[in-house]
Write an enzyme that holds these catalytic residues in place. Structure first.
Site, PDB file in Angstrom:
ATOM      1  N   LYS A 118       0.811  -1.220   0.000  1.00 35.72           N
ATOM      2  CA  LYS A 118       0.000   0.000   0.000  1.00 35.72           C
ATOM      3  C   LYS A 118       0.847   1.273   0.000  1.00 35.72           C
ATOM      4  CE  LYS A 118      -4.167  -1.988   1.864  1.00 35.72           C
ATOM      5  NZ  LYS A 118      -5.375  -1.776   2.625  1.00 35.72           N
ATOM      6  N   GLU A 202      -2.366   6.815   8.807  1.00 31.44           N
ATOM      7  CA  GLU A 202      -3.077   7.808   8.000  1.00 31.44           C
ATOM      8  C   GLU A 202      -4.022   8.589   8.903  1.00 31.44           C
ATOM      9  OE1 GLU A 202      -5.302   5.807   4.929  1.00 31.44           O
ATOM     10  OE2 GLU A 202      -3.619   5.825   3.530  1.00 31.44           O
ATOM     11  N   GLU A 277      -9.616   2.518  -5.565  1.00 36.48           N
ATOM     12  CA  GLU A 277     -10.512   2.929  -4.481  1.00 36.48           C
ATOM     13  C   GLU A 277     -10.126   4.297  -3.918  1.00 36.48           C
ATOM     14  OE1 GLU A 277     -12.062  -1.279  -2.714  1.00 36.48           O
ATOM     15  OE2 GLU A 277     -10.425  -0.341  -1.616  1.00 36.48           O
ATOM     16  N   GLU A 289      -6.516   2.634  -2.351  1.00 40.65           N
ATOM     17  CA  GLU A 289      -5.703   1.513  -2.825  1.00 40.65           C
ATOM     18  C   GLU A 289      -6.187   1.050  -4.198  1.00 40.65           C
ATOM     19  OE1 GLU A 289      -5.996  -2.286  -0.988  1.00 40.65           O
ATOM     20  OE2 GLU A 289      -8.127  -2.126  -0.600  1.00 40.65           O
ATOM     21  N   ASN A 291      -7.108  -2.489  -6.189  1.00 40.00           N
ATOM     22  CA  ASN A 291      -7.293  -3.939  -6.102  1.00 40.00           C
ATOM     23  C   ASN A 291      -7.048  -4.535  -7.478  1.00 40.00           C
ATOM     24  OD1 ASN A 291      -7.907  -4.117  -3.356  1.00 40.00           O
ATOM     25  ND2 ASN A 291     -10.008  -3.488  -3.750  1.00 40.00           N
TER      26      ASN A 291
HETATM   27  P1  ADP Z   1      -8.589  -3.217   2.708  1.00 34.09           P
HETATM   28  O1  ADP Z   1      -7.498  -3.403   1.706  1.00 34.09           O
HETATM   29  O2  ADP Z   1      -8.334  -3.970   3.978  1.00 34.09           O
HETATM   30  O3  ADP Z   1      -9.950  -3.421   2.144  1.00 34.09           O
HETATM   31  P2  ADP Z   1      -8.743  -0.315   2.379  1.00 34.09           P
HETATM   32  O4  ADP Z   1      -7.523   0.506   2.436  1.00 34.09           O
HETATM   33  O5  ADP Z   1      -9.321  -0.594   1.037  1.00 34.09           O
HETATM   34  O6  ADP Z   1      -8.492  -1.695   3.167  1.00 34.09           O
HETATM   35  O7  ADP Z   1      -9.857   0.339   3.271  1.00 34.09           O
HETATM   36  C1  ADP Z   1     -11.081  -0.293   3.536  1.00 34.09           C
HETATM   37  C2  ADP Z   1     -12.014   0.651   4.259  1.00 34.09           C
HETATM   38  O8  ADP Z   1     -11.407   1.109   5.471  1.00 34.09           O
HETATM   39  C3  ADP Z   1     -12.360   1.918   3.513  1.00 34.09           C
HETATM   40  O9  ADP Z   1     -13.406   1.753   2.604  1.00 34.09           O
HETATM   41  C4  ADP Z   1     -12.719   2.855   4.652  1.00 34.09           C
HETATM   42  O10 ADP Z   1     -14.025   2.605   5.123  1.00 34.09           O
HETATM   43  C5  ADP Z   1     -11.758   2.454   5.734  1.00 34.09           C
HETATM   44  N1  ADP Z   1     -10.553   3.322   5.694  1.00 34.09           N
HETATM   45  C6  ADP Z   1      -9.340   3.029   5.214  1.00 34.09           C
HETATM   46  N2  ADP Z   1      -8.488   4.068   5.361  1.00 34.09           N
HETATM   47  C7  ADP Z   1      -9.190   5.060   5.938  1.00 34.09           C
HETATM   48  C8  ADP Z   1      -8.888   6.403   6.374  1.00 34.09           C
HETATM   49  N3  ADP Z   1      -7.689   6.933   6.235  1.00 34.09           N
HETATM   50  N4  ADP Z   1      -9.900   7.115   6.921  1.00 34.09           N
HETATM   51  C9  ADP Z   1     -11.118   6.604   7.083  1.00 34.09           C
HETATM   52  N5  ADP Z   1     -11.452   5.346   6.716  1.00 34.09           N
HETATM   53  C10 ADP Z   1     -10.510   4.583   6.158  1.00 34.09           C
END
Ligand code: ADP
Length: 646
Positions: A118, A202, A277, A289, A291
């Site tokens: 990431k 973050e 995303e 990120e 996918n």
């Molecule tokens: P994963 O790869 O585990 O699915 P992601 O990075 O795609 O993780 O994040 C999944 C979810 O986590 C997001 O849709 C959001 O709801 C929450 N999230 C991730 N980072 C943040 C952030 N910096 N602030 C608020 N919510 C976050």
């Protein structure tokens, strides 16, 4: 590049069936690479060939690269489709598939690698001029350094696993006080889930919507953008409902975010299907990120754009033109609901069992993706998502209305699902108005649901059903579970004579009906209508019921209930007496007590792991531990005696 004639599907459940369907349409043969318990599944019956790759544990089967590749080679597959989850975003696997002379259906190993980390992905986006969430990249992983970086970012902060996915290894820190603990927990979760304890920080955006863009790189190097999806309804960072188009965006915002996604894809020379995303807060998009695979929620995109993404993946993998238009225009609105095997009245605890009935009501614009049918078994070993329910209508409002109607008629017996929860979300005014953020679920549903009938009423129904059952459902002749390894099960594989004779019995005397759905699948339909019985006292119009193995299942309205026929009391897992039994099969993840320990009511005794979720068993009363029969890591069957207390 040679034409693909046979594809090995390195996955299970609904996505394996989904991939097979497209292969079948393209005249491509499939071989399902499956684990030991996955023989009683729809994918096992659908695919042209099957190959056993290992035991129930994913590490032994679906995650075992050598087993997967050896089986695919043995069956002379030209290509491997990894689906999603498991090995789908594993660069090493993609490379091994290529090294073995087969085609990996997905992006290149280099692309998977660069987005899999990431932090590297974030750097690439910064290069592309795409805004990212402010934070600390975690160059120095010393805990004190990380805590001091949290202070600089300002709470709330989110700590994330560098190699993360599926919401694991991710924790929100609200206060300085909890920073140490949460970072350490995230690190150990990351190590356990991904074999890598590296984390980064973050700023936590607490008013954000989740917006993602479907991209697709064809073999000629063109990057196609197939609209966005909004997935703001999430529980513990995992999606529950997804839709397209997002009504949260105006034309400018839509153009902007599609542009960001395209830029990132172009910079990475992106090949095949992918999703970029973003979080969207106060008019700003922030990269989250990429996918590098087919997404769970791909059907909504397929429905509004009239494409088959799996077909596009296969064609691209064999370097065939897609003949897609230069730009895509969505038609209508599509919403997907994830159906989870879980107990909605116990905060989503995993639910397993033999499927007694699973009937999806058909209708215009409806689509279902599922991997089990009646008589299959929902097991504790894998993800709890058992089906996806999709409705595509002219407008979002119509899609919501259609889904609510659909859920009312969706009949499932044999295991619990989140169906009542899905209906409550769809009816929520904030969901209807689409003002939801990723906090919506936590803010509104954290306390869980309560069934519409109280315990006393449930008992009256249960007593009545028990009496009826003794007369009309001759035990052991009605539903005998037989393990079958037959490739094409027919009704005769299932002790049919006694089944059909008991059917006659029921029809003749109770007014219940039992209708086989089709002779070549193992589904049938059963509904029992009890009217003019003592139930009238409860003003019940309609109770549907079904016996599945040693449990009686019944539904009233959109609620489903069950009770055990062995004890004739309503099912309630956990520690009620001095003997603590396992409420479900699973792995004993933690044993938190030993013989001689003094326990207080509410103390967690052991933690089970089932369906990738942890399930704590707490003491119902204070006492002393007198025996512990299992140790950490042991595999438990339902009802195994774990420990004893006095
Ligand atoms: P994963 O790869 O585990 O699915 P992601 O990075 O795609 O993780 O994040 C999944 C979810 O986590 C997001 O849709 C959001 O709801 C929450 N999230 C991730 N980072 C943040 C952030 N910096 N602030 C608020 N919510 C976050």
């Amino acid at each position: 590049m040679k034409t693909i004639k046979k594809i090995a599907i390195a996955n299970r459940g609904e996505v394996a069936c989904r991939i097979h369907r497209t292969c079948h349409e393209l005249g491509i043969k499939t071989v399902l690479l499956h684990s030991e318990p996955d023989t009683e599944t729809l994918a096992y019956r659908m695919c042209d060939e099957t190959a056993l790759i290992g035991g129930a544990a994913s590490a032994d089967s679906y995650l075992n690269m050598d087993h997967v590749i050896a089986a695919a080679l043995k069956h002379q597959a030209d290509a491997i489709h990894p689906g999603f989850g498991f090995l789908s975003e594993n660069a090493e696997f993609a490379q091994k598939v290529a090294d073995a002379g087969m085609i990996f259906i997905g992006p290149t190993p280099e692309t998977i690698m660069s987005f899999g980390d990431k932090k590297t992905a974030k750097e690439l986006c910064q290069k592309a001029g795409v805004p990212t969430i402010p934070g600390y990249k975690g160059e120095d992983s010393d805990i004190d350094k990380l805590v001091s970086e949290c202070e600089k970012i300002g709470y709330p902060v989110i700590v994330k696993a560098t190699a993360g996915g599926g919401g694991r290894g991710m924790r929100v820190i609200h206060h300085h006080k909890e920073a140490h603990e949460q970072i350490n927990l995230a690190k150990s979760e990351a190590l356990k889930a991904f074999g890598n304890p590296s984390v980064f920080l973050e700023k936590y955006l607490h008013q954000a919507k989740h917006i993602e863009v479907q991209i697709f790189g064809d073999h000629k190097g063109n990057i196609h953008v197939l609209g966005e999806r909004e997935c703001s309804v999430q529980r513990k960072h995992q999606k529950i409902i997804e839709e397209t188009p997002s009504t949260s965006l105006n034309t400018e915002q839509r153009t902007l975010v599609h542009g960001y996604a395209k830029k990132i894809a172009e910079l990475a020379n992106y090949l095949n299907a992918g999703t970029v995303e973003f979080l969207f807060q106060e008019d700003q998009f922030y990269f989250l990120e990429v996918n590098t695979r087919l997404q769970v929620e791909h059907p909504v995109t397929e429905e509004v754009f009239g494409v088959d993404l799996v077909k596009a993946q296969i064609l691209t993998a064999q370097k065939t033109d897609l003949n897609w238009p230069a730009a895509f225009q969505p038609k209508g609105a599509s919403i997907e609901l994830r159906l989870y095997a879980e107990d909605p009245y116990k905060n989503g605890a995993p639910s397993i069992g033999q499927v007694g009935k699973l009937i999806f009501p058909q209708g215009q614009g409806r689509r279902y993706e599922y991997g089990i049918e009646a008589r299959d078994r929902v097991t504790p070993y894998y993800d709890s998502m058992v089906a996806k329910i999709i409705s595509t209508q002219d407008t979002r409002e119509e899609a919501i209305a259609d889904l609510l109607d659909l859920l009312d008629h969706l009949e499932i017996f044999g295991f619990y699902t989140n169906k009542p929860l899905l209906a409550q979300i769809l009816r929520h005014p904030d969901y209807m108005a689409n003002t939801v953020t990723t906090q919506f679920f936590e803010n509104n549903f954290n306390l869980g649901l309560t069934p519409s009938l109280d315990a006393e009423t449930q008992k009256v129904v249960a007593d009545h059903l028990t009496k009826t059952l003794d007369i009309f459902y001759p035990i052991d002749s009605y539903f005998t579970h037989t393990t079958t390894s037959q490739k094409t099960p027919s009704t005769s594989a299932h002790n049919s004579s006694s089944m059909w004779s008991s059917q006659k019995n029921i029809s003749a005397t109770s007014g219940a009906t039992l209708i086989p759905n089709s002779p070549w699948t193992n589904q049938w339909k059963e509904s029992a209508l009890y009217q003019g019985t003592p139930l009238v006292r409860l003003n019940l119009q309609n109770v549907n019921s079904m016996r599945v193995e040693d449990k009686m299942w019944w539904s009233y309205g959109s609620d489903t209930y069950s009770f055990s026929l062995r004890t004739k009391t309503s099912q309630a897992g956990g520690a009620q007496s001095g003997k603590i039994h396992s409420p479900m099969p699973g792995t004993l993840f933690k044993v938190l007590c030993q013989v001689g320990d003094k326990i207080k009511e509410g103390d967690t005794l052991v933690v089970l792991e089932a369906m990738k979720m942890e399930h704590s068993i707490k003491a119902a009363a204070s006492g002393k531990i007198t025996a512990v029969h299992f140790k950490q890591g042991d595999i438990l069957q339902a009802d195994d005696l774990i420990l004893e207390m006095e």
